[in-house]
Design an enzyme around this catalytic site. Structure first.
Site, PDB file in Angstrom:
ATOM      1  N   ASP A   1       1.007  -1.287   0.126  1.00 51.08           N
ATOM      2  CA  ASP A   1       0.131   0.194   0.389  1.00 51.08           C
ATOM      3  C   ASP A   1       0.865   0.986  -0.041  1.00 51.08           C
ATOM      4  O   ASP A   1       0.323   1.877   0.575  1.00 51.08           O
ATOM      5  CB  ASP A   1      -1.115  -0.188   1.208  1.00 51.08           C
TER       6      ASP A   1
ATOM      7  N   ASP B   1      -4.284  -0.950  -2.172  1.00 48.70           N
ATOM      8  CA  ASP B   1      -6.061  -0.432  -1.055  1.00 48.70           C
ATOM      9  C   ASP B   1      -6.692  -0.119  -2.470  1.00 48.70           C
ATOM     10  O   ASP B   1      -6.509   0.692  -2.676  1.00 48.70           O
ATOM     11  CB  ASP B   1      -5.653  -0.034  -0.223  1.00 48.70           C
TER      12      ASP B   1
ATOM     13  N   HIS C   1     -10.750   0.937  -3.143  1.00 47.38           N
ATOM     14  CA  HIS C   1     -11.639   0.608  -2.363  1.00 47.38           C
ATOM     15  C   HIS C   1     -13.290   0.974  -3.232  1.00 47.38           C
ATOM     16  O   HIS C   1     -12.825   1.899  -4.344  1.00 47.38           O
ATOM     17  CB  HIS C   1     -11.868   1.176  -1.421  1.00 47.38           C
TER      18      HIS C   1
ATOM     19  N   HIS D   1     -10.277   6.537   1.823  1.00 49.89           N
ATOM     20  CA  HIS D   1      -9.283   6.861   0.745  1.00 49.89           C
ATOM     21  C   HIS D   1      -9.155   5.813  -0.392  1.00 49.89           C
ATOM     22  O   HIS D   1      -9.815   4.453  -0.144  1.00 49.89           O
ATOM     23  CB  HIS D   1      -8.241   6.127   2.194  1.00 49.89           C
TER      24      HIS D   1
ATOM     25  N   LYS E   1      -6.836  -5.062  -3.397  1.00 49.26           N
ATOM     26  CA  LYS E   1      -8.052  -5.565  -2.021  1.00 49.26           C
ATOM     27  C   LYS E   1      -8.826  -4.682  -1.596  1.00 49.26           C
ATOM     28  O   LYS E   1      -8.693  -2.833  -1.695  1.00 49.26           O
ATOM     29  CB  LYS E   1      -6.848  -6.013  -1.456  1.00 49.26           C
TER      30      LYS E   1
ATOM     31  N   CYS F   1      -1.987  -3.077   7.531  1.00 49.76           N
ATOM     32  CA  CYS F   1      -1.661  -3.671   6.653  1.00 49.76           C
ATOM     33  C   CYS F   1      -0.165  -4.773   6.323  1.00 49.76           C
ATOM     34  O   CYS F   1      -0.457  -5.520   5.333  1.00 49.76           O
ATOM     35  CB  CYS F   1      -2.226  -3.094   5.179  1.00 49.76           C
TER      36      CYS F   1
HETATM   37  C1  VGL Z   1      -5.131   0.908   5.948  1.00 47.40           C
HETATM   38  C2  VGL Z   1      -6.825   1.398   7.138  1.00 47.40           C
HETATM   39  C3  VGL Z   1      -7.618   0.981   6.138  1.00 47.40           C
HETATM   40  C4  VGL Z   1      -2.976   0.079   5.771  1.00 47.40           C
HETATM   41  C5  VGL Z   1      -5.691   1.034   4.484  1.00 47.40           C
HETATM   42  O1  VGL Z   1      -2.914   0.356   4.246  1.00 47.40           O
HETATM   43  O2  VGL Z   1      -3.315   0.221   6.821  1.00 47.40           O
HETATM   44  N1  VGL Z   1      -5.459   1.112   6.573  1.00 47.40           N
HETATM   45  N2  VGL Z   1      -6.955   1.134   4.735  1.00 47.40           N
HETATM   46 ZN    ZN Z   2      -8.288   0.835   3.189  1.00 48.21          ZN
END
Ligand code: VGL
Ligand code: ZN
Length: 207
Positions: A8, A46, A48, A81, A106, A151
């Site tokens: 990420d 990440d 979404h 995010h 993901k 993550c």
């Molecule tokens: C993450 C919170 C929500 C991360 C991703 O990459 O650690 N943390 N989504």
């Molecule tokens: Zn996330």
């Protein structure tokens, strides 16, 4: 066979981003420096949909940091995010991306979050990363990225649960630290699961 997993490394997790990880930008030079020492580099993203159930904005009356139950799982609510196709979801500009062989996205299912690069938080569906590594005879993964306490932690724990030798490149990670001590606890948790914790300068091509 060893592989590097970049977790990420996206704009929204850098200072100024929607879910900024303090000093998250400091991991990018570490990521760039270690990549040439690996035959295989993969990344997670990440990714979404706007209606994702982990966003406080999608649960009227809630705020980021609160905890709800989402389809039977405990869910921390986050600011909006890494929405698919936005600049915030793109890889950090300073990240060297030419060596990344494959990206695993993901958190695409609005009903469940996915911290790990291998499985969603309920271990209900796999992203394909585990099979991909197995097909390439990877037996040792090195993990770095954002965020240490979410993550990165769950990616390292799932790598161990799949029987992979796992190393965490600690200086290549930064955490959210919703609670003081979360990063330290995350590192202790992965260590307890058999993850070796090392630094970027310990990585060289000959071992
Ligand atoms: C993450 C919170 C929500 C991360 C991703 O990459 O650690 N943390 N989504
Ligand atoms: Zn996330």
């Amino acid at each position: 066979m060893k592989a590097l997993i970049l977790v990420d490394l996206q704009n929204d997790f850098l200072p100024g981003g929607a879910l900024a990880v303090p000093r998250g930008d400091e991991v990018i030079p570490v990521a760039n420096r270690v990549q040439p020492h690996f035959d295989l580099v993969v990344a997670t993203q990440d990714w979404h949909p706007g209606g994702h159930g982990s966003f406080a904005a999608n649960h009227p009356g809630t705020a980021p940091g609160e905890v709800i139950e989402l389809n039977g799982l405990r869910q921390i609510l986050w600011p909006v995010h890494c929405v698919q196709g936005t600049r915030g979801a793109e890889f950090a500009e300073a990240l060297e991306t030419d060596r990344i062989a494959r990206v695993f996205r993901k958190g695409t299912d609005p009903g469940i979050d996915s911290y790990s690069g291998f499985f969603d938080n309920g271990h209900r569906k796999a992203t394909g990363l585990g099979d991909y590594l197995k097909e390439r005879s990877v037996d040792h993964v090195f993990v770095l990225g954002l965020a240490t306490d979410y993550c990165v932690k769950f990616t390292a724990l799932d790598a161990r649960s799949l029987g992979l030798e796992t190393s965490l490149i600690e200086d290549g990670c930064r955490g959210v630290e919703l609670q003081a001590g979360d990063v330290e606890r995350a590192v202790a948790d992965v260590r307890a699961a058999g993850v070796q914790v090392l630094r970027g300068c310990d990585i060289n091509s000959t071992d």
